[in-house]
Design an enzyme around this catalytic site. Structure first.
Site, PDB file in Angstrom:
ATOM      1  N   CYS A 154      34.561  17.938  75.633  1.00 38.62           N
ATOM      2  CA  CYS A 154      33.543  18.624  74.416  1.00 38.62           C
ATOM      3  C   CYS A 154      33.082  20.048  75.027  1.00 38.62           C
ATOM      4  O   CYS A 154      32.669  20.671  74.166  1.00 38.62           O
ATOM      5  CB  CYS A 154      32.386  17.845  74.780  1.00 38.62           C
ATOM      6  SG  CYS A 154      31.903  17.591  76.057  1.00 38.62           S
ATOM      7  N   HIS A 181      26.735  15.112  76.241  1.00 32.92           N
ATOM      8  CA  HIS A 181      27.731  15.742  74.875  1.00 32.92           C
ATOM      9  C   HIS A 181      27.116  17.192  74.732  1.00 32.92           C
ATOM     10  O   HIS A 181      25.970  17.368  74.599  1.00 32.92           O
ATOM     11  CB  HIS A 181      28.129  14.518  73.845  1.00 32.92           C
ATOM     12  CG  HIS A 181      28.543  14.686  73.261  1.00 32.92           C
ATOM     13  ND1 HIS A 181      29.553  15.045  73.296  1.00 32.92           N
ATOM     14  CD2 HIS A 181      28.170  16.047  71.770  1.00 32.92           C
ATOM     15  CE1 HIS A 181      30.288  15.688  72.105  1.00 32.92           C
ATOM     16  NE2 HIS A 181      29.146  16.008  71.175  1.00 32.92           N
TER      17      HIS A 181
END
Length: 1173
Positions: free
Chosen positions: A68, A275
């Site tokens: 990510c 994330h």
């Protein structure tokens, strides 16, 4: 905490930032050690093409598992027009080409090439998300690297360094330096001589500390602008004065350039995991920023008016057709496509069928003579066009604005939230609300406000893209469209089996073909999105000879034949809406009769095939009897008495076959009153057996109790059916045999008596036929009847060929490998060259198991259960202190063992914890049983296990069954006649059986609770008593209290009850509050003891307090106090041991900040680049 700032073309130090306020606050509560594990996606072969772009018209990037951070940075660079176009300006003559990458002397700069292709895909390829697999492969990353998360700032520096190295010797050698290089000028002014000393520092990004500051501007001021004074103990050495003097240090304050924020990379989580996603400003207006829910906001009233008026919608559909003409069947599909709902669901209830609506409005619509097509009348067409344009205009304008930037009247770029594959528009005010401690801005990207984009770049994704990449993306889009069309066809087509009525006749309760299967059954592939009317029209075209009504009905193949279930109606509905499924059998007929016979339809009268055994006098005379077996078909809703009618018997006794715990076959008489029940109500299914005996026969083969006596022992024949594709005079013959007769002898006799060709003796086999008419595994010729486990009187089929089975293959492999024993099974090797699913269907041929020539079979140790069988470990369970159980109260008081001395004695008084502490489990063996067996049959078979023979249990009804979890009873299995597969028992399920003193047959709403009455004046309870509580009227407190009060013979208001939680040694009183119901308010949901905080279930302990003799609120016992003290001591011991470990590690001071779980060692991030110097 720190934030990295990247500026496009940093040349001076003076900055003016477009700010959102205080967006930088770290939340330590969201730390995660293994956040990337939640994003893990295995690299599997994609069977379907990627989905097209969504309404934003922007493409995301698929996460490879932990990438990510890479996706967020790549999207930022892609949305930086200057970086993207500078990279595109480098042609194949400088970078090389993919075709030459494997040539030894070619210099192919693979990383810039992959970035170019990635950006072209993000701009032009019609897919919802691009893949970074090729790019990360060019980095030299392994699958482990793709699963590991890294810092995005670290990646930014390493990627820029890799690009600089890759572009050495090209016109883009200074690309990074030209776009991102900045200089900080430090000034030190001497307070004595005013001499100014300057020092320049180069940078690509700035790192600022944002903790304890109000915003980014303050953070930049503190680190780079605020004046630093050198005085007192921190004097500055001036070169001019040649001594230590007071001085002031500052940066140049040049406001020549203004920078605007255009990308914010967000990090969610802690410093060890989390994330990343990114907020990006769409500088070139490439995306559609309009929110989906806002599409109908401009004129919602007009939209609702259009949708509610079928005249406007139908006229609009016809206006879009050539000559304003369309088939009526297609008009319904066009309507569904336009408004998203069918005519039947939207308008039928109010306006009637579509055809009738068109007929009623003949002044607007013109139907053809056969009513197959419809068109607009000329005057109606003109009026319709003006009316629709007037009402549709706002709606069309809204949809036109959905094009990416073409009709966007606003000049200010919009923001998008790009989270891996997901791209959504977002407003600036919503971005401000994103930073409430849950997420943190981690990396900011800025552009000069003075940078202007050319007009031709606006909303033009092809701008600046090299021709070879344009051609590659155009070809890729064509290929994607082709694959999507193929996939759409494959996913929406299903196969239908059409059974033609004229080729069938009704016989023996079901439909049977009168000709070959090729003539009577047609296989038709059809699109499930088409309507039933389209299917009917296609069938009409196929059967040109058809006369009269054509009715389509759903049919079902049953052992008795073909049975018609439901007539299909609603030609305007799609096949999915009608309920047709893939592989459905459709019967084509006139809806009334076949061959002059009226056909019964519906699931109620579905035919069942019953094996009827009829006792008749032996041909030898005397008192001997013989059994005649024949299959009969009856409707499911017929009375069982119909068996006697079919046999032309005025009276008789019917017996149904059951199996006892030992596995022997028993016959139980059906009571006279049950003969009026239907076959379905009696539980008779296809393959069930009934034995018919004349009621006046006193000397039968059956005892009066209904048990089998000697009849089957006197049968000395096997029935052989001709299943070869060769005609014979007889379809079946009876061959005399004994248990020692060899199967080969039986087969040769059958061939001889059936008068078949002698060649079949070398190319045929005998296969048993079960009660459902299914052929089982071929019987080896060398086996005797006993070795083959064949029952006398059973049926076998004479089949062509010597079909091998998995068991025969297994035996052959064991012989060749020289492996002894039978604890082996076969598995087919899958495409990954790993062991696949086991071949557990021993009665199936290799062809049925899709085993082909060249396949690899693995010989695996371990014996498999037959298909549909479970291996269930059985435990014997006896709670301590049972009241109403096998151990008597005197035995408990004296501590004497009962039932063979297998169980420990339990005290009669104390805490309910005694119930759990003294409960005893004893493993008695494993049971192999069919999933089709009932719970009653499982109990009966468990009674035959040898360790349980110590107990004298009259019948299975004296046993209670529980599933076992963590060596304690968990789920109560109720309803004895329920099949095991309905309980959804897993392969590892264990069952414990609890002996009872009286029969028990629990219903679906019965709950078993262990109740204990508190001893007055003592902190103790009496022995527990099982209470069966009927919850049919709800799991309410009042219902439970009434049931307990009735069992204790006490008034309801004079008891208090509490549930015991043994793992916490706590009691939770069950409150007796009642909700008030008023006329003005709706009835509130009643209290449910299944939910919080009680979570009441079977086997829970309920303490009862008699308020007539004791009125305190304490339910606890001395044992509870000891249990809680032990738990506190255990927790304290764990805490001390953890502190001791921290002391040994020298980390006492930081223990509050040290995560509890050990972290994996950090791995460095690197990108491998070839040498191009």
């Amino acid at each position: 905490m720190s934030v990295s700032i990247v500026g496009l073309d940093f040349r001076q130090v003076g900055f003016s930032f477009t700010m959102f306020g205080d967006l930088f606050e770290e939340d330590y509560s969201s730390e995660s050690n293994n956040q990337y594990g939640k994003e893990k996606k295995l690299k599997t072969k994609v069977l379907e093409p990627p989905a097209p772009r969504e309404f934003t018209n922007l493409s995301g990037i698929r996460n490879q598992g932990g990438t990510c951070y890479l996706n967020s940075l790549l999207q930022t660079l892609h949305f930086t027009p200057e970086f993207r176009e500078a990279l595109f300006s480098l042609g194949p003559e400088e970078l090389g080409s993919f075709e030459d990458k494997d040539k030894p002397d070619a210099k192919v700069r693979i990383i810039p090439l992959q970035l170019q292709r990635m950006f072209a895909q993000l701009l032009l390829l019609d897919q919802d998300a691009a893949s970074t697999t090729d790019l990360t492969d060019s980095f030299g990353w392994t699958s482990d690297e793709e699963m590991r998360q890294h810092d995005v700032q670290e990646l930014n520096r390493i990627l820029f360094s890799a690009l600089e190295t890759s572009l050495v010797g090209t016109s883009g050698h200074d690309l990074i330096n030209r776009l991102y290089h900045g200089t900080i000028v430090n000034q030190v002014v001497c307070k004595e001589c005013k001499n100014v000393s300057e020092k320049q520092e180069d940078f690509l990004d700035l790192t600022v500390a944002v903790k304890n500051v109000s915003g980014l501007e303050d953070a930049l001021w503190n680190m780079y602008v605020e004046e630093e004074v050198f005085d007192y103990d921190n004097l500055y050495h001036c070169g001019t004065c040649d001594r230590l003097v007071k001085a002031a240090k500052s940066e140049l304050d040049d406001l020549e350039y203004v920078y605007d924020l255009f990308s914010v990379i967000i990090h969610q989580g802690g410093c060890y995991g989390g994330h990343y996603h990114v907020y990006i400003k769409d500088v070139d207006h490439l995306g559609n920023w309009e929110f989906q829910e806002e599409k109908s906001k401009p004129d919602l009233q007009n939209q609702e008016e259009i949708d509610d008026d079928p005249l406007i919608i139908l006229k609009a559909v016809l206006l879009q057709e050539e000559n304003n003409l369309i088939p009526v069947d297609q008009l319904g599909q066009k309507l569904l496509k336009k408004i998203g709902i069918s005519w039947n669901k939207k308008y039928r209830k109010r306006y009637g069928p579509l055809r009738k609506f068109l007929q009623l409005h003949s002044q607007i619509f013109l139907l053809s003579s056969d009513e197959s097509t419809v068109s607009l009348l000329k005057n109606g067409s003109l009026q319709a066009e003006s009316d629709f344009q007037r009402k549709e205009q706002p709606l069309l304008q809204t949809h036109a604005s959905a094009s990416p930037g073409l009709h966007d009247t606003t000049s200010c770029p919009h923001w998008f939230d790009i989270n891996d594959s997901k791209v959504q528009p977002i407003k600036e005010k919503d971005i401000e609300r994103q930073f409430q401690g849950k997420e943190s801005a981690y990396m900011l990207f800025y552009r000069k406000s003075q940078l202007q984009r050319p007009p031709e770049a606006r909303a033009n994704p092809r701008y600046g893209v090299p021709c070879h990449l344009l051609n590659e993306m155009d070809a890729a889009n064509i290929e994607l469209q082709r694959k999507r069309a193929e996939c759409d066809s494959a996913n929406n087509n299903f196969e239908l089996h059409l059974h033609l009525g004229p080729h069938y006749h009704f016989f023996n309760g079901a439909l049977h073909p009168t000709s070959s299967q090729a003539e009577s059954v047609w296989d038709l592939t059809f699109d499930k999105r088409t309507t039933l009317g389209d299917l009917r029209q296609s069938v009409f075209q196929l059967v040109e000879f058809w006369e009269g009504d054509l009715v389509l009905s759903v049919a079902k193949l049953v052992p008795a034949g073909l049975h018609v279930h439901q007539r299909l109606a609603g030609d305007d509905l799609t096949l999915c809406e009608v309920g047709i499924e893939d592989g459905e059998d459709i019967f084509v007929w006139n809806g009334v009769e076949v061959g002059g016979i009226h056909i019964p339809t519906g699931s109620d009268c579905e035919p069942v095939l019953i094996n009827i055994l009829h006792l008749t006098a032996s041909s030898e005379g005397g008192r001997r009897q013989q059994t005649v077996e024949a299959a009969h078909v009856f409707p499911s809703n017929a009375e069982v008495r119909a068996v006697l009618t079919a046999l032309a018997m005025p009276e008789g006794v019917l017996f149904v076959s059951t199996t006892n715990p030992v596995g022997e076959e028993n016959w139980v008489a059906i009571p006279e009153e049950d003969l009026k029940k239907t076959f379905r109500e009696q539980g008779l299914r296809n393959g069930s057996s009934l034995l018919v005996q004349e009621s006046n026969d006193g000397n039968s083969l059956l005892l009066r109790q209904g048990k089998w006596f000697t009849g089957m022992n006197e049968i000395n024949w096997l029935q052989i059916q001709n299943l070869c594709e060769v005609e014979s005079e007889k379809k079946q013959v009876k061959i005399s045999a004994t248990v020692n007769t060899v199967v080969f002898e039986i087969r040769t006799k059958a061939i001889k008596e059936l008068k078949l060709m002698k060649e079949l003796a070398e190319n045929s086999c005998l296969r048993p036929i079960d009660r459902n008419g299914k052929l089982l595994c071929p019987v080896p010729d060398s086996y005797t009847v006993k070795e083959a486990e064949l029952k006398m009187g059973s049926s076998l089929g004479l089949c062509p060929g010597k079909a091998p089975t998995p068991s025969q293959c297994l035996k052959l492999m064991l012989e060749r490998c020289g492996l002894p024993g039978d604890m082996w099974h076969l598995r087919k090797m899958d495409w990954c060259y790993e062991a696949g699913e086991p071949l557990c269907e021993e009665d199936a041929s290799l062809k049925e198991l899709m085993i082909r020539s060249g396949d690899t079979l693995l010989l695996t140790e371990g014996k498999l259960l037959p298909v549909g069988f479970l291996k269930v470990p059985i435990w014997w369970y006896q709670p301590g202190g049972p009241s109403g159980h096998w151990k008597s109260l005197e035995d408990q008081m004296n501590g004497t063992p009962s039932l063979g001395g297998a169980w420990r004695a339990a005290s009669t008084q104390g805490a309910p914890g005694d119930l759990y502490a003294e409960a005893s489990l004893r493993h008695v063996g494993d049971l192999e049983i069919s999933e089709e067996a009932t719970l009653l049959e499982l109990k009966a078979q468990a009674m035959t296990l040898s360790p349980s023979s110590d107990f004298v249990i009259p019948s299975p009804a004296f046993l209670r069954a529980w599933t076992l979890e963590s060596k304690s009873p968990s789920r109560l299995l109720r309803i004895n006649l329920k099949r095991l597969k309905e309980y959804k028992l897993g392969r590892k399920t264990e069952i414990c059986l609890e002996p009872l003193q009286k029969e028990e047959n629990l219903g679906p709403h019965d709950v078993v609770l262990r109740t204990q009455l508190r001893v007055p004046g003592k902190r103790a309870y009496g022995p527990h008593v099982d209470l069966v509580w009927d919850t049919a009227r709800g799991w309410t407190t009042s219902s439970l209290r009434q049931c307990i009060a009735h069992s204790c013979s006490l008034p309801v208001e004079k008891i208090e009850i509490a549930k015991y939680f043994p793992e916490k040694f706590e009691w939770l009183p069950v409150s007796s509050w009642n909700q008030q119901i008023t006329k003005r308010k709706k009835k509130k949901k009643q209290d449910n003891l299944q939910g919080a905080p009680y979570y009441l279930k079977d086997g829970d302990t309920i303490g009862i307090k008699n308020l007539l003799v004791e009125d305190d609120e304490d339910f606890s016992t001395a044992r509870d106090d000891l249990g809680k003290a032990a738990q506190r001591q255990l927790a304290l011991g764990k805490q001390k041991s953890q502190e001791a470990l921290r002391v040994q590690g020298g980390d006492v001071c930081s223990r509050a900040k040290t995560p509890g779980r050990p972290r994996a060692p950090e791995a460095s991030l690197s990108i491998h680049v070839g040498s191009f110097r």
